[in-house]
Structures are given as structure tokens and as C-alpha cells.
Design a protein around this motif. Structure first.
Motif, PDB file in Angstrom:
ATOM      1  N   GLU A 176      12.882  -5.268  49.870  1.00  0.00           N
ATOM      2  CA  GLU A 176      14.429  -5.661  50.124  1.00  0.00           C
ATOM      3  C   GLU A 176      14.986  -6.986  50.732  1.00  0.00           C
ATOM      4  OE1 GLU A 176      15.602  -2.213  51.860  1.00  0.00           O
ATOM      5  OE2 GLU A 176      15.927  -1.507  50.096  1.00  0.00           O
ATOM      6  N   PHE A 227      25.277  -4.234  53.651  1.00  0.00           N
ATOM      7  CA  PHE A 227      24.468  -5.431  53.998  1.00  0.00           C
ATOM      8  C   PHE A 227      23.619  -5.047  52.537  1.00  0.00           C
ATOM      9  CE2 PHE A 227      21.235  -8.481  54.540  1.00  0.00           C
ATOM     10  CZ  PHE A 227      21.511  -9.517  54.264  1.00  0.00           C
ATOM     11  N   LEU A 228      23.143  -4.008  51.907  1.00  0.00           N
ATOM     12  CA  LEU A 228      21.816  -4.032  51.196  1.00  0.00           C
ATOM     13  C   LEU A 228      22.482  -3.864  49.879  1.00  0.00           C
ATOM     14  CD1 LEU A 228      19.835  -1.289  52.837  1.00  0.00           C
ATOM     15  CD2 LEU A 228      19.549  -3.421  52.333  1.00  0.00           C
ATOM     16  N   ALA A 271      21.220 -19.134  46.647  1.00  0.00           N
ATOM     17  CA  ALA A 271      21.914 -20.150  47.096  1.00  0.00           C
ATOM     18  C   ALA A 271      21.507 -21.564  47.714  1.00  0.00           C
ATOM     19  CB  ALA A 271      22.431 -18.619  48.536  1.00  0.00           C
ATOM     20  N   LEU A 312      25.802  -5.349  49.091  1.00  0.00           N
ATOM     21  CA  LEU A 312      25.480  -6.573  48.597  1.00  0.00           C
ATOM     22  C   LEU A 312      24.648  -7.991  48.562  1.00  0.00           C
ATOM     23  CD1 LEU A 312      27.697  -7.703  51.934  1.00  0.00           C
ATOM     24  CD2 LEU A 312      28.573  -8.375  49.449  1.00  0.00           C
ATOM     25  N   LEU A 313      23.789  -7.407  48.742  1.00  0.00           N
ATOM     26  CA  LEU A 313      21.776  -7.598  48.551  1.00  0.00           C
ATOM     27  C   LEU A 313      22.017  -7.325  46.556  1.00  0.00           C
ATOM     28  CD1 LEU A 313      19.220  -6.915  50.721  1.00  0.00           C
ATOM     29  CD2 LEU A 313      20.510  -9.064  48.825  1.00  0.00           C
ATOM     30  N   ARG A 314      22.238  -6.204  46.326  1.00  0.00           N
ATOM     31  CA  ARG A 314      21.838  -5.219  45.525  1.00  0.00           C
ATOM     32  C   ARG A 314      23.201  -5.738  43.635  1.00  0.00           C
ATOM     33  NH1 ARG A 314      19.128  -1.417  46.898  1.00  0.00           N
ATOM     34  NH2 ARG A 314      19.589  -0.793  48.130  1.00  0.00           N
ATOM     35  N   MET A 334      26.374 -13.557  48.432  1.00  0.00           N
ATOM     36  CA  MET A 334      25.308 -14.465  49.447  1.00  0.00           C
ATOM     37  C   MET A 334      26.314 -14.414  51.023  1.00  0.00           C
ATOM     38  SD  MET A 334      22.219 -15.183  50.155  1.00  0.00           S
ATOM     39  CE  MET A 334      21.621 -15.771  51.804  1.00  0.00           C
ATOM     40  N   ALA A 368      24.180  -8.990  44.598  1.00  0.00           N
ATOM     41  CA  ALA A 368      23.901  -9.877  43.651  1.00  0.00           C
ATOM     42  C   ALA A 368      22.706 -10.228  43.186  1.00  0.00           C
ATOM     43  CB  ALA A 368      23.783 -10.986  45.893  1.00  0.00           C
ATOM     44  N   PHE A 413      19.086 -22.085  49.786  1.00  0.00           N
ATOM     45  CA  PHE A 413      18.333 -22.221  50.991  1.00  0.00           C
ATOM     46  C   PHE A 413      17.484 -22.249  51.118  1.00  0.00           C
ATOM     47  CE2 PHE A 413      21.966 -19.339  52.809  1.00  0.00           C
ATOM     48  CZ  PHE A 413      22.877 -20.526  53.065  1.00  0.00           C
ATOM     49  N   LEU A 458      27.565 -22.372  52.822  1.00  0.00           N
ATOM     50  CA  LEU A 458      28.122 -21.880  51.753  1.00  0.00           C
ATOM     51  C   LEU A 458      29.712 -21.632  50.863  1.00  0.00           C
ATOM     52  CD1 LEU A 458      25.969 -18.741  51.057  1.00  0.00           C
ATOM     53  CD2 LEU A 458      25.882 -20.565  49.616  1.00  0.00           C
ATOM     54  N   ALA A 498      13.787  -9.569  48.006  1.00  0.00           N
ATOM     55  CA  ALA A 498      15.537  -9.770  47.257  1.00  0.00           C
ATOM     56  C   ALA A 498      16.311 -10.563  47.810  1.00  0.00           C
ATOM     57  CB  ALA A 498      15.785  -8.027  47.655  1.00  0.00           C
ATOM     58  N   LEU A 499      16.241 -10.145  49.370  1.00  0.00           N
ATOM     59  CA  LEU A 499      17.066 -11.349  50.449  1.00  0.00           C
ATOM     60  C   LEU A 499      16.254 -12.681  49.859  1.00  0.00           C
ATOM     61  CD1 LEU A 499      19.121 -11.453  52.759  1.00  0.00           C
ATOM     62  CD2 LEU A 499      18.285 -10.649  54.112  1.00  0.00           C
ATOM     63  N   LEU A 528      17.546 -14.078  47.437  1.00  0.00           N
ATOM     64  CA  LEU A 528      19.138 -14.524  47.093  1.00  0.00           C
ATOM     65  C   LEU A 528      19.101 -16.084  47.908  1.00  0.00           C
ATOM     66  CD1 LEU A 528      21.878 -13.253  46.186  1.00  0.00           C
ATOM     67  CD2 LEU A 528      21.877 -12.685  47.990  1.00  0.00           C
TER      68      LEU A 528
END
Lengths: 143, 143
Positions: A44, B116-117, A55, B119-121, B95, B123, A57, A85, A47-48, A51
DNA sequence: ACTTGACTTTAAGTCGACTTGAGCTTTTAT
DNA sequence: ATAAAAGCTCAAGTCGACTTAAAGTCAAGT
């Protein structure tokens, strides 16, 4: 999980995982002999990270976001990143509209189309540079 | 216009302008002795280039967009780029929402927050890599 | 016992987009 | 007339984010 499993789950090559570990972006939970072992939550986190990269960064900026030491400082920073963003999204939206328009525009050159030029100006307000080419992730490499 | 004027008008250093010319992204209208002279339209073209860069296109991709030889091929490509941008915008939006949420979330770790998780998925669907750090443009350098 | 294959480290290489430096010419101001 | 400022070319350097190569370790299967 060993590194190959994490690689498969995250779509990132093992070399990248080692590189990220060295940079402190992820941590291995320990070693199994020589070999790193990771616990599942790293997927996870990766994944972040992906992401965040997508984006725009940098790894350093992402690392900053992961330092949850001062909670207020951090919240402020997260908001700031979100604002940044937002501006980027505005620009990209203008760019997209410009492209869509250009695709159907009758003007001989886009530079002669007032609509296009207006979009240009709107979009150009908060300009910034961005170095490199976007590459597709190749989740699996067979060689 | 001479190169310094263009530099000032575009916010890009002269070295970049020479570099872009070498790459065929812009053209000087001639020489004044040794010195390049540009006509004013180059400033708009540069704005477009900067915009493209900020939208994540490489110089090569931008150069492609400037080849208006085959009108159909080109329209198709512009649409394709617009679609690509659309996907990017979706991701950035996710993001941004993730960041905004993270900034106010009560969960001890963002990885423990279901919102949050999720959104992660969402995105993470169309992920791609992006190499480098975004830098602010320094329009003027005094040294 | 031994090969294979997955893993390790460290150092060096790559890629795109510029930037910088060296050494020269030309224009402009004094 | 001369010196500083601005341009020029060409080669090499830089930066971030990885990747690749070389050489070694180790568990497992034959």
C-alpha cells in the motif's frame, strides 16, 4: 513477503524496491538470511508512492509527506501539496481543452486561432518546469 | 527580437532558447551578424511549449504536436494526447482528494483509514511513471 | 555434490532536459 | 580606441530516478 512478491504485487522491479529502501521510503521488516522480508503493508505504501510520483511529486517530497512527526506541520504540508495539485489540475485542464479544440479547429495555424491563444494565456499563469518524459510502467520484464 | 528579449518575454534563459532551436522546437528568423533574431510569434510558441511541458509532455512529444503535415494524423494525435491528459487529471484529482482528506483525517495512520485507502485504489488504476522533480521557473538569474 | 536460480552489494551507467564553461566574435558605451 | 556587455559554438557537466553489471551468498532440487 520476499522482494519478488512485493515486486509482483506492486508492479515495481526489485531494483526499485531496494532503491526506495535505501532512500528510506520503505522499510523491510527484517532479513531471512541475506534476503529482505517485507510485510504486506509495504504494498500500500508503494501504491501511495507511485501515486505521488504520478502526481508529479519527487521522491524527496513524498518522503516528507511520510514524516508524521509533527502532526500540525504535516497537515499543513498535506494541504499545501493539495493546493499545488489543484493549480496543476487547472493547468492540465486548460491544456486538455486546448488540445481538444486544436483537434477540430479550422484555423490554418493554432497560433492564429483566438480561442486557442486565449486558452494558452489562461493556462500559462502558474507555469512550472517538469523535466522528463512520462514512461509507461512495464509491470513485468521477462529478460 | 534578439535572444535576450525573447528570454525576458518567455521567462526562459537564453541557453534554453538555443537548446530548443537546436531541437527544432523554435526557429530564429535569421541572423543579425552572428546573433539570432526571432520574430515575436516565437513567444507564443514558447508559451505553448512550456504549457506542454507542464502538462507532462516530453520535448519530443511536443515537437510531434507541432508537425502539422498530415492534418488527420495530427488531429488524431492531438485527441490522443487530450485523452492521456484526461486520465492524468483524474489521477491527480484523486491524489488531491486523498491529500485533503489525509490532512484532516483522525486515523492514526493513513493506511488505516478506509476512505484514504479507497482513494488510493481508485487513483492507482492508470498508473505511470514520471521521472523528475518539478522546479519553479526562475525567470531571472542575476549571476 | 553440485548446479540453478533467487537474492545480495556496490559501483557505474542511462536518460531527458537543460546548464555551464571555455574561448572566441561583435556590438555598444565611454 | 578600447573595454565591457552580449552573443556565439561546442563540449562537458548536472540532476533525479532509476537500471544494469559484476561478483558474491545461499537454499533447494537432482
Amino acid at each position: 513477503m520476499d522482494i519478488a512478491e512485493v515486486a509482483k504485487a506492486s508492479g515495481l522491479p526489485a531494483s526499485t524496491l531496494r532503491f526506495y529502501e535505501e532512500k528510506g521510503l520503505i522499510h523491510s521488516s527484517g532479513r531471512n538470511g541475506l534476503r529482505r522480508s517485507f510485510n504486506a503493508s509495504v504494498v500500500e505504501r508503494l501504491a501511495l508512492i507511485s501515486l505521488g510520483r504520478s502526481a508529479g511529486f519527487s521522491l524527496d517530497e513524498i518522503a516528507e509527506m511520510f514524516t508524521f512527526d509533527g502532526p500540525d506541520i504535516n497537515r499543513a504540508m498535506l494541504s499545501a501539496k493539495a493546493d499545488k495539485l489543484d493549480r496543476t489540475i487547472e493547468e492540465l485542464t486548460a491544456m486538455r481543452d486546448g488540445l481538444r479544440h486544436a483537434a477540430v479547429c479550422k484555423a490554418p495555424s493554432h497560433f492564429e486561432c483566438p480561442k486557442f491563444l486565449r486558452l494558452l494565456r489562461v493556462a500559462g499563469k502558474n507555469r512550472f518546469r517538469q523535466p522528463n518524459k512520462l514512461k509507461e510502467i512495464k509491470p513485468k520484464r521477462s529478460v
